[in-house]
Design a protein around this motif. Structure first.
Motif, mmCIF file in Angstrom:
data_model
loop_
_atom_site.group_PDB
_atom_site.id
_atom_site.type_symbol
_atom_site.label_atom_id
_atom_site.label_comp_id
_atom_site.label_asym_id
_atom_site.label_seq_id
_atom_site.Cartn_x
_atom_site.Cartn_y
_atom_site.Cartn_z
ATOM 1 N N ALA A 33 90.856 41.972 40.645
ATOM 2 C CA ALA A 33 90.444 42.738 39.469
ATOM 3 C C ALA A 33 88.996 42.441 39.090
ATOM 4 C CB ALA A 33 91.368 42.437 38.296
ATOM 5 N N GLN A 34 88.598 41.206 39.284
ATOM 6 C CA GLN A 34 87.245 40.784 38.921
ATOM 7 C C GLN A 34 86.182 41.525 39.733
ATOM 8 O OE1 GLN A 34 87.150 36.569 38.755
ATOM 9 N NE2 GLN A 34 85.205 36.464 37.674
ATOM 10 N N ALA A 37 86.793 44.648 41.146
ATOM 11 C CA ALA A 37 87.189 46.048 41.281
ATOM 12 C C ALA A 37 86.268 46.980 40.501
ATOM 13 C CB ALA A 37 88.625 46.228 40.808
ATOM 14 N N LEU A 79 90.503 49.937 39.897
ATOM 15 C CA LEU A 79 91.765 49.234 40.144
ATOM 16 C C LEU A 79 92.870 50.279 40.095
ATOM 17 C CD1 LEU A 79 92.873 46.285 40.482
ATOM 18 C CD2 LEU A 79 93.416 46.366 38.042
ATOM 19 N N VAL A 97 99.376 44.427 34.437
ATOM 20 C CA VAL A 97 98.051 44.704 33.879
ATOM 21 C C VAL A 97 98.142 44.498 32.375
ATOM 22 C CG1 VAL A 97 96.219 46.407 33.584
ATOM 23 C CG2 VAL A 97 97.526 46.328 35.719
ATOM 24 N N LEU A 105 94.304 40.361 32.375
ATOM 25 C CA LEU A 105 93.801 40.967 33.617
ATOM 26 C C LEU A 105 92.683 41.960 33.315
ATOM 27 C CD1 LEU A 105 94.494 40.908 36.720
ATOM 28 C CD2 LEU A 105 95.501 43.162 36.318
ATOM 29 N N MET A 129 88.266 42.443 34.580
ATOM 30 C CA MET A 129 87.607 43.577 35.210
ATOM 31 C C MET A 129 86.169 43.708 34.723
ATOM 32 S SD MET A 129 90.567 46.564 35.223
ATOM 33 C CE MET A 129 89.437 47.747 36.004
ATOM 34 N N LEU A 166 90.528 51.875 35.534
ATOM 35 C CA LEU A 166 91.931 51.644 35.898
ATOM 36 C C LEU A 166 92.609 52.981 36.156
ATOM 37 C CD1 LEU A 166 94.390 49.596 36.029
ATOM 38 C CD2 LEU A 166 94.881 50.359 33.695
#
Length: 319
Positions: free
Chosen positions: A199-200, A202, A205, A219, A223, A227, A233
């Motif tokens: 996620a970091q 993305a 995502l 999520v 989380l 991001m 998302l």
């Protein structure tokens, strides 16, 4: 109408499928075409040999264990089945089937639609134009993001996720994924065992994991906080994967840039805070909504029913 086994469809299905079923079964249609409540589903279990629900029907333990039950099979119209209590079905000796493998392309197309709409702010733009607020083209108006060169982070790596990856690569996107185990046909550096680490990194995502207790609210606020601020998302998987209240807060605070959703925690209800936000694209569960996919899904149900009542092995058993 056929004098064969009695089956209930909890929604109206494509005409071609209904015609096929009516040729072999005594079919009852839910003419209201809205979710049936627990009492109506329980009565259907008493009156019919098969119940054919959809993802928004809550087929609970109480429904499945209805006293005086006649039904012997729950033939689900859809690939997902977390709305059915499988443990209760097994305990009651009920067969349960689903419709996998026929909605992959349709759902992947919707994931790409949401991705493009969210990143290019298409929903915002259409609303502005329809409201009469558009003053004409200008260089700084409603600037979004390109897909080219961005990292698509897939959560789950089944058929639909793979189809999304193929489409995204045609737009010049890079692909990484999180799943239970790495795929043999993917570069090892594309696999992330740690969802937070994925996620970091993305840019997008995209969620394709199954529903259920283990993945509920995977999520969450924590989380989403990992991001990047420009992150997007997309959820075409299961509504239960996302804590919608946390997502609404992250979008309102611009901790992430945007979201595109096709599924929701409490369908058909959507979290009111999400509806009010400009930077989220909301679709009414259109993932499989092509005539080709929806017809194929119904034909899968019919195939499973035919096999069940003929005493033959089921094509798609899940219980």
């Amino acid at each position: 109408m056929s004098a064969g086994p009695r089956i209930l469809l909890t929604r109206r299905w494509p005409a071609m499928v209904e015609q096929r079923l009516a040729a072999s079964y005594h079919v009852t249609f839910n003419e209201d075409d809205r979710p049936m409540d627990a009492a109506a589903l329980a009565q259907a279990m008493r009156d019919h040999d098969a119940l054919c629900p959809t993802v928004t029907d809550r087929v609970t333990r109480e429904v499945l264990l209805t006293q005086g039950r006649r039904a012997r099979i729950v033939a689900n119209y859809g690939a997902g089945y977390d709305h059915i209590d499988l443990d209760a079905a097994r305990g009651a000796g009920l067969a349960v089937t689903n419709t996998p493998d026929v909605l992959t392309d349709a759902t992947a197309d919707i994931a790409m639609t949401l991705m493009l709409m969210a990143m290019r702010r298409a929903g915002e733009g259409e609303r502005e134009l329809r409201a009469g607020d558009w003053s004409g083209w200008r260089p700084t108006h409603m600037i979004g993001q390109s897909l080219d060169g961005k990292l698509l982070a897939l959560v789950g790596f089944g058929r639909i996720a793979r189809a999304v990856a193929k489409r995204a690569q045609a737009f010049g996107m890079r692909v990484a994924y999180h799943s239970r185990r790495p795929a043999a046909d993917m570069p090892i550096n594309a696999y992330f065992a740690d969802l937070g680490a994925l996620a970091q990194q993305a840019d997008v995502l995209s969620l394709h994991a199954p529903g259920g207790v283990e993945t509920r609210h995977m999520v969450d606020a924590a989380l989403l906080a990992r991001m990047p601020a420009h992150g997007v998302l997309v959820n075409t998987g299961r509504g239960s994967l996302v804590d919608e209240a946390a997502l609404a807060q992250a979008l309102a605070a611009r901790r992430i840039a945007a979201a595109g959703l096709d599924v929701y925690e409490g369908e058909p209800q959507v979290h009111p805070s999400l509806i009010a936000l400009p930077n989220v694209v909301l679709l009414p569960h259109l993932g499989s909504a092509t005539i080709e996919a929806r017809t194929a899904m119904g034909m899968k149900v019919a195939d499973n029913l035919d096999r069940f009542f003929a005493g033959e092995p089921l094509l798609d058993p899940v219980a």
